[in-house]
Write a protein that holds these residues in place. Structure first.
Motif, PDB file in Angstrom:
ATOM      1  N   ARG A   1      -2.189  -5.996  -6.920  1.00 14.92           N
ATOM      2  CA  ARG A   1      -0.913  -5.398  -6.515  1.00 14.92           C
ATOM      3  C   ARG A   1       0.294  -6.222  -6.960  1.00 14.92           C
ATOM      4  O   ARG A   1       1.430  -5.856  -6.674  1.00 14.92           O
ATOM      5  CB  ARG A   1      -0.875  -5.225  -4.990  1.00 14.92           C
ATOM      6  N   ILE A   2       0.048  -7.321  -7.636  1.00 14.35           N
ATOM      7  CA  ILE A   2       1.153  -8.106  -8.180  1.00 14.35           C
ATOM      8  C   ILE A   2       1.564  -7.468  -9.508  1.00 14.35           C
ATOM      9  O   ILE A   2       0.783  -7.415 -10.454  1.00 14.35           O
ATOM     10  CB  ILE A   2       0.743  -9.577  -8.374  1.00 14.35           C
ATOM     11  N   VAL A   3       2.782  -6.968  -9.537  1.00 12.29           N
ATOM     12  CA  VAL A   3       3.274  -6.226 -10.702  1.00 12.29           C
ATOM     13  C   VAL A   3       3.642  -7.176 -11.834  1.00 12.29           C
ATOM     14  O   VAL A   3       3.342  -6.932 -12.999  1.00 12.29           O
ATOM     15  CB  VAL A   3       4.491  -5.365 -10.313  1.00 12.29           C
ATOM     16  N   ARG A   4       4.306  -8.274 -11.490  1.00 10.27           N
ATOM     17  CA  ARG A   4       4.649  -9.297 -12.483  1.00 10.27           C
ATOM     18  C   ARG A   4       4.769 -10.634 -11.778  1.00 10.27           C
ATOM     19  O   ARG A   4       4.930 -10.687 -10.549  1.00 10.27           O
ATOM     20  CB  ARG A   4       5.933  -8.946 -13.236  1.00 10.27           C
ATOM     21  N   SER A   5       4.698 -11.700 -12.548  1.00  7.81           N
ATOM     22  CA  SER A   5       4.735 -13.030 -11.943  1.00  7.81           C
ATOM     23  C   SER A   5       5.303 -14.044 -12.924  1.00  7.81           C
ATOM     24  O   SER A   5       5.230 -13.860 -14.141  1.00  7.81           O
ATOM     25  CB  SER A   5       3.333 -13.457 -11.499  1.00  7.81           C
ATOM     26  N   THR A   6       5.866 -15.115 -12.361  1.00  5.19           N
ATOM     27  CA  THR A   6       6.388 -16.222 -13.158  1.00  5.19           C
ATOM     28  C   THR A   6       5.989 -17.525 -12.484  1.00  5.19           C
ATOM     29  O   THR A   6       6.272 -17.726 -11.298  1.00  5.19           O
ATOM     30  CB  THR A   6       7.925 -16.160 -13.279  1.00  5.19           C
ATOM     31  N   LEU A   7       5.335 -18.385 -13.234  1.00  2.00           N
ATOM     32  CA  LEU A   7       4.983 -19.704 -12.723  1.00  2.00           C
ATOM     33  C   LEU A   7       6.213 -20.587 -12.813  1.00  2.00           C
ATOM     34  O   LEU A   7       6.753 -20.804 -13.899  1.00  2.00           O
ATOM     35  CB  LEU A   7       3.826 -20.287 -13.543  1.00  2.00           C
ATOM     36  N   LEU A   8       6.690 -21.096 -11.683  1.00  2.00           N
ATOM     37  CA  LEU A   8       7.931 -21.858 -11.633  1.00  2.00           C
ATOM     38  C   LEU A   8       7.684 -23.349 -11.815  1.00  2.00           C
ATOM     39  O   LEU A   8       6.588 -23.848 -11.568  1.00  2.00           O
ATOM     40  CB  LEU A   8       8.637 -21.619 -10.294  1.00  2.00           C
ATOM     41  N   GLU A   9       8.720 -24.040 -12.238  1.00  2.00           N
ATOM     42  CA  GLU A   9       8.649 -25.494 -12.318  1.00  2.00           C
ATOM     43  C   GLU A   9       8.761 -26.125 -10.930  1.00  2.00           C
ATOM     44  O   GLU A   9       8.293 -27.226 -10.701  1.00  2.00           O
ATOM     45  CB  GLU A   9       9.758 -26.034 -13.228  1.00  2.00           C
ATOM     46  N   ALA A  10       9.408 -25.404 -10.012  1.00  2.00           N
ATOM     47  CA  ALA A  10       9.608 -25.924  -8.655  1.00  2.00           C
ATOM     48  C   ALA A  10       8.262 -26.124  -7.968  1.00  2.00           C
ATOM     49  O   ALA A  10       7.341 -25.310  -8.111  1.00  2.00           O
ATOM     50  CB  ALA A  10      10.472 -24.968  -7.841  1.00  2.00           C
ATOM     51  N   THR A  11       8.147 -27.196  -7.211  1.00  2.00           N
ATOM     52  CA  THR A  11       6.914 -27.496  -6.494  1.00  2.00           C
ATOM     53  C   THR A  11       7.162 -27.458  -4.995  1.00  2.00           C
ATOM     54  O   THR A  11       8.298 -27.498  -4.531  1.00  2.00           O
ATOM     55  CB  THR A  11       6.373 -28.884  -6.884  1.00  2.00           C
ATOM     56  N   PHE A  12       6.058 -27.353  -4.240  1.00  2.12           N
ATOM     57  CA  PHE A  12       6.168 -27.469  -2.790  1.00  2.12           C
ATOM     58  C   PHE A  12       5.584 -28.810  -2.387  1.00  2.12           C
ATOM     59  O   PHE A  12       5.696 -29.770  -3.147  1.00  2.12           O
ATOM     60  CB  PHE A  12       5.537 -26.276  -2.071  1.00  2.12           C
ATOM     61  N   ALA A  13       5.001 -28.925  -1.220  1.00  4.22           N
ATOM     62  CA  ALA A  13       4.556 -30.220  -0.699  1.00  4.22           C
ATOM     63  C   ALA A  13       3.695 -30.963  -1.714  1.00  4.22           C
ATOM     64  O   ALA A  13       2.781 -30.389  -2.315  1.00  4.22           O
ATOM     65  CB  ALA A  13       3.775 -30.023   0.589  1.00  4.22           C
ATOM     66  N   ALA A  14       3.996 -32.239  -1.901  1.00  8.22           N
ATOM     67  CA  ALA A  14       3.233 -33.043  -2.854  1.00  8.22           C
ATOM     68  C   ALA A  14       1.754 -33.095  -2.472  1.00  8.22           C
ATOM     69  O   ALA A  14       0.884 -33.136  -3.325  1.00  8.22           O
ATOM     70  CB  ALA A  14       3.807 -34.455  -2.916  1.00  8.22           C
TER      71      ALA A  14
ATOM     72  N   GLU B   1       0.811  -1.225   0.000  1.00  5.15           N
ATOM     73  CA  GLU B   1       0.000   0.000   0.000  1.00  5.15           C
ATOM     74  C   GLU B   1       0.841   1.270   0.000  1.00  5.15           C
ATOM     75  O   GLU B   1       0.357   2.350  -0.361  1.00  5.15           O
ATOM     76  CB  GLU B   1      -0.966   0.010   1.198  1.00  5.15           C
ATOM     77  N   GLN B   2       2.127   1.175   0.413  1.00  7.08           N
ATOM     78  CA  GLN B   2       3.032   2.331   0.351  1.00  7.08           C
ATOM     79  C   GLN B   2       3.843   2.352  -0.945  1.00  7.08           C
ATOM     80  O   GLN B   2       4.805   3.104  -1.068  1.00  7.08           O
ATOM     81  CB  GLN B   2       4.005   2.320   1.538  1.00  7.08           C
ATOM     82  N   ASP B   3       3.460   1.504  -1.897  1.00 10.88           N
ATOM     83  CA  ASP B   3       4.119   1.404  -3.197  1.00 10.88           C
ATOM     84  C   ASP B   3       5.544   0.857  -3.098  1.00 10.88           C
ATOM     85  O   ASP B   3       6.354   1.064  -3.996  1.00 10.88           O
ATOM     86  CB  ASP B   3       4.125   2.761  -3.921  1.00 10.88           C
ATOM     87  N   ARG B   4       5.846   0.154  -2.009  1.00 14.90           N
ATOM     88  CA  ARG B   4       7.145  -0.513  -1.893  1.00 14.90           C
ATOM     89  C   ARG B   4       7.061  -1.863  -2.580  1.00 14.90           C
ATOM     90  O   ARG B   4       6.071  -2.583  -2.420  1.00 14.90           O
ATOM     91  CB  ARG B   4       7.522  -0.686  -0.413  1.00 14.90           C
ATOM     92  N   ARG B   5       8.120  -2.232  -3.292  1.00 14.07           N
ATOM     93  CA  ARG B   5       8.097  -3.464  -4.067  1.00 14.07           C
ATOM     94  C   ARG B   5       9.082  -4.480  -3.490  1.00 14.07           C
ATOM     95  O   ARG B   5      10.205  -4.120  -3.118  1.00 14.07           O
ATOM     96  CB  ARG B   5       8.419  -3.195  -5.539  1.00 14.07           C
ATOM     97  N   THR B   6       8.639  -5.710  -3.422  1.00 12.74           N
ATOM     98  CA  THR B   6       9.478  -6.797  -2.943  1.00 12.74           C
ATOM     99  C   THR B   6       9.356  -7.986  -3.883  1.00 12.74           C
ATOM    100  O   THR B   6       8.330  -8.170  -4.538  1.00 12.74           O
ATOM    101  CB  THR B   6       9.078  -7.243  -1.526  1.00 12.74           C
ATOM    102  N   GLN B   7      10.416  -8.788  -3.930  1.00 14.26           N
ATOM    103  CA  GLN B   7      10.407 -10.022  -4.713  1.00 14.26           C
ATOM    104  C   GLN B   7      10.039 -11.164  -3.776  1.00 14.26           C
ATOM    105  O   GLN B   7      10.652 -11.327  -2.726  1.00 14.26           O
ATOM    106  CB  GLN B   7      11.781 -10.266  -5.342  1.00 14.26           C
TER     107      GLN B   7
END
Length: 228
Positions: free
Chosen positions: A198-211, A158-164
């Motif tokens: 508020r998501i500026v850009r995104s990439t769907l990764l091949e990496a997975t989390f818990a099966a 909301e303060q226009d700060r961007r994080t990865q």
């Protein structure tokens, strides 16, 4: 697409055509192979659906065939219709298309007196104020949830700060005027809710989390239920 849905769609497509349609054309329409269509046609014919034709020539549905009407009450039809119209408020194009498809299928499967209620409903649903996300496709989010795939996002607060962030999406939360993505955030080491717009850009990764994401989902639900 489930096979039962595909069989229904084949019948609906054939019902709307006066001329034969080839298996290749049906396959392109339903995003499957022609061989799959041949198997589906054989299945429908075995179930006594009067489909005529042959490979290479195309298929037609003999006139007079109709699906038995679905037994819905007026209130059930209105509930489905209102729900489908409410989907337009969440600005998710694929879900909007799916909602229109549901209404189209319903019109062909219910008695005429109920169909009239769908065609001229006596209610209105407002457009809503949800902002359409530009930096992420909600279809990608739903696919990632199903496949337990991580997503890398650039998020603006909301303060226009961007994080990865690298997140493990576990649920899409649709409110009237905002769409949230519930996820485990690797940066914060905790559950977080991200506003989709508020998501500026995104990439769907091949990496997975818990099966099996059910445990993560259960932990998130438990944390939501805890008193603040």
């Amino acid at each position: 697409m489930r096979r039962a849905d595909r069989l229904f769609d084949i019948i609906q497509t054939l019902r709307g055509r006066a001329k034969p349609i080839t298996a290749a054309a049906l396959a392109e329409r339903l995003e499957v192979t022609a061989r799959t269509i041949y198997r589906d046609i054989a299945t429908l014919q075995a179930r006594r659906v009067p489909i005529e034709g042959a490979p290479g020539l195309g298929y037609v549905l003999r006139k007079g065939f109709d699906l038995p009407p679905l037994m819905f009450t007026m209130e059930e039809v209105e509930a489905i219709s209102i729900g489908a119209h409410l989907v337009h408020r969440i600005r998710d194009p694929k879900l909007q298309d799916a909602a229109e498809s549901v209404l189209s299928k319903l019109q062909h499967a219910i008695p005429a007196e109920l169909c009239a209620q769908l065609q001229a409903p006596r209610f209105l649903v407002s457009e809503g104020d949800t902002v359409r996300p530009e930096g992420i496709a909600l279809l990608d989010v739903r696919n990632a949830i199903r496949a337990c795939r991580k997503i890398r996002i650039t998020y603006r607060d909301e303060q226009d700060r961007r994080t990865q962030r690298t997140i493990w999406p576990i649920a899409t939360v649709y409110y009237v005027d905002v769409t949230l993505i519930a996820a485990w955030c690797e940066l914060r080491g905790d559950f977080r809710h991200f506003r989709a717009e508020r998501i500026v850009r995104s990439t769907l990764l091949e990496a997975t989390f818990a099966a099996d994401s059910r445990q993560i989902m259960a932990e998130w639900m438990a944390k939501r239920a805890m008193p603040s």
